[in-house]
Design a protein around this motif. Structure first.
Motif: not given
Length: 604
Positions: A543-572
């Motif tokens: 688990e320790e090496k697993f979480q370290l691998k995830l932490k290494e991927a953070t705080w790195i800048p990226h360019l993203f192309r994203i889509s924004v939509s509305l979804s309904e979950y539990m009437n919200e």
């Protein structure tokens, strides 16, 4: 053996349309009449199977194309049918004979075989005495004896749909009903009522949607029948509502209770020409989850087996088949065929897939499953190797270079996403996260696209990050009874499967933060390894090496192309942000972008 057909052969075929085994099939010999290729193909041929009295439209299998091209199987020749199936032609009462196995009995005969009853009837028909009549008498008798619809066509000039406009006076159109909606009940501020609509197509292939309300809906709903031809007059036109229009026409038609609708008898030969408005595969992304349907044309790359899908609404089971098509934009997209299209033309495509046939599909809905996906509707139509200029251009492209090019799925586009106005790069529509999170109405009608520059600030280690996928089609698999994994899409069991990312990450910029959904191709680039490798790290290295691998991927800048939509979950209703493309920061390009933004501020 006598060179003749089996008496009543067509009736025998129709009485047993899908024999369970070849042992059930009796001696069936038919004559091949009107043998011709399908479009420009040299591997697919159609003909009329005749027993001298009845005929049925038929199709030869691809492996018999060599028999035709070599001249062994000829027009007016005889064949013995050894295996076959009879399928219903969509929107028609006729059936089509698909020959799966046959053998040549005789080459071309001198003439088409006719039954003696037909020949005798022709010989014994008494000759009618011709009485000279004036032109006025002939026209008068035609109008008196004609049906109301025919009289209507004689007394008024039939207008093509493309010539109609809201400022025109009296007109009469001759159209076929190519789609009929359900009779629906609505309720608004003015009260309750009923409404239904039909899609009408004239002989030139021009389409228009006609809508009827209340009394007109009750009057014409039972009168309009799918596939029949009608004369229509005394309707009104208005500008089409873009939000609800389903055909390519600037106008829509309204019929009231005083409109005239008469069926045109004996118009089986009235075949509207199908007109397309093709969208390139690299441009379908801008139509995701919109109301507008699109037409596409492409070379078939892959055809899946038919699967049964159960509807949640009524628990009904319907057939589905996925095909992958490509075009000269060097991109592919998956098209889901439903119901009859999956079982009839879809089965034909499965037999033809090795020849890379071209398909033209009309009226497709664009969804966001796995990025971008296309699905047929009840009004969708599909043609295989149609006789169109676009077909010839695609075939020429594919044969010359397309078959050797590596195709990319439209959903995996990294540097740009297509829109109706052209290519949009990672520097188009650049916004801060606060612009998205502060406006909860974004994506209310259909997804909207933005570009952002952001850091991956958190990847939760306790979430479900991947799913087990089929190595052939990437669809979800389940553990099979005994051993292995079962793929419902491919209908097969495999000893191994692969893992594919489906996860959420928190991204941040100077204005705020937001959770985004990320799929396999983009997640691999962010994490730096495949889902299989990350799973191995977690299970073997701890688990320790697993979480370290995830932490290494953070705080790195990226360019993203994203889509924004509305979804309904539990009437919200919730905002859903999905990564559609990802790219690392290009410092020189980023500096040019910032200088351009500074120059805009200076000018303003």
């Amino acid at each position: 053996m006598a060179k003749t057909v089996t008496p009543g052969a067509i009736a025998m075929l129709l009485s047993n349309p899908s024999p369970d085994s070849t042992s059930e099939i009796a001696e069936i010999i038919v004559q091949v009449v009107d043998l011709k290729p399908i479009g420009s193909s040299t591997t697919r041929f159609t003909f009329m199977a005749s027993d001298g009295k009845m005929k049925i439209k038929a199709m030869l299998p691809t492996h018999l194309s060599s028999e035709v091209n070599s001249g062994k199987l000829q027009n007016l020749g005889l064949i013995r049918i050894l295996d076959y199936t009879c399928n219903t032609i969509p929107n028609q009462t006729d059936k089509a004979l698909i020959v799966t196995k046959c053998e040549v009995v005789s080459p071309a005969l001198d003439c088409e075989i006719k039954s003696e009853a037909e020949e005798t009837a022709t010989l014994l028909k008494p000759k009618e005495e011709s009485v000279p009549k004036s032109a006025a008498q002939i026209v008068h008798e035609q109008r008196i004896n004609a049906a109301p619809a025919a009289r209507l066509s004689m007394t008024r000039r039939v207008h093509p749909l493309c010539s109609l406009n809201p400022y025109q006076g009296n007109w009469t159109i001759k159209v076929r009903v190519t789609n009929k909606g359900n009779l629906r009940t609505y309720k608004n501020a003015k009260g309750e009522g009923q409404v239904f609509n039909v899609e009408l197509t004239d002989e030139d292939g021009t389409q228009i949607q006609a809508t009827m309300f209340n009394e007109a809906a009750k009057k014409f709903y039972p009168k309009f029948e799918l596939g029949k031809v009608y004369y229509i007059s005394k309707g009104t036109l208005r500008l089409a509502n873009r939000q609800f229009k389903t055909v390519q026409n600037d106008y829509e038609m309204n019929l009231n209770e005083n409109s005239i609708v008469e069926e045109a008898q004996g118009e089986g030969a009235f075949i509207p020409e199908t007109k397309y408005n093709f969208v390139k595969i690299d441009q379908v992304g801008s139509y995701v989850n919109g109301r507008e349907v699109i037409d596409v044309i492409g070379v078939v790359q892959n055809v899946s087996p038919t699967v049964s899908v159960r509807r949640k609404i009524n628990n009904e089971t319907i057939p589905k088949r996925d095909i992958t098509i490509a075009d000269d934009s060097n991109m592919t997209v998956v098209v889901s065929l439903w119901n009859d299209l999956a079982t009839t033309l879809g089965q034909e495509l499965l037999e033809l897939v090795d020849t890379a046939p071209v398909v033209a599909i009309k009226a497709l809905k664009v969804g966001d499953f796995q990025g971008v996906s296309l699905s047929t509707l009840s009004k969708s139509t599909m043609q295989i190797n149609p006789d169109l200029p676009e077909t010839k251009a695609l075939r020429s492209w594919y044969d010359s270079k397309g078959k050797d090019v590596t195709m990319a799925p439209i959903a995996s586009t990294l540097s740009s996403i297509s829109t109706k106005t052209g290519q949009r790069s990672m520097y188009s529509d650049r916004v801060y996260l606060s612009h998205i999170t502060n406006d909860q109405t974004l994506g209310q009608e259909k997804p909207v696209f933005f570009s952002i520059k952001a850091y991956v600030s958190l990847i939760r280690p306790d979430q479900a990050m991947w799913y087990r996928a089929c190595k052939a089609c990437n669809k979800k698999v389940t553990e099979a009874v005994g051993s292995g994994y079962w793929c419902e899409a491919c209908q097969k069991n495999d000893d191994q499967c692969s893992l594919r990312y489906i996860m959420v990450m928190k991204v941040s910029d100077s204005s705020g933060e937001a959770w985004v959904s990320v799929f396999n191709e983009h997640a691999e680039k962010i994490i730096g390894c495949s889902a299989d490798e990350l799973h191995r790290i977690k299970s073997e290295e701890g688990e320790e090496k697993f979480q370290l691998k995830l932490k290494e991927a953070t705080w790195i800048p990226h360019l993203f192309r994203i889509s924004v939509s509305l979804s309904e979950y539990m009437n919200e209703r919730r905002q859903r942000i999905t990564v559609r493309a990802q790219a690392p920061i290009d410092c020189s390009a980023e500096m040019r972008y910032m200088l351009e933004e500074i120059s805009k501020i200076s000018i303003s």
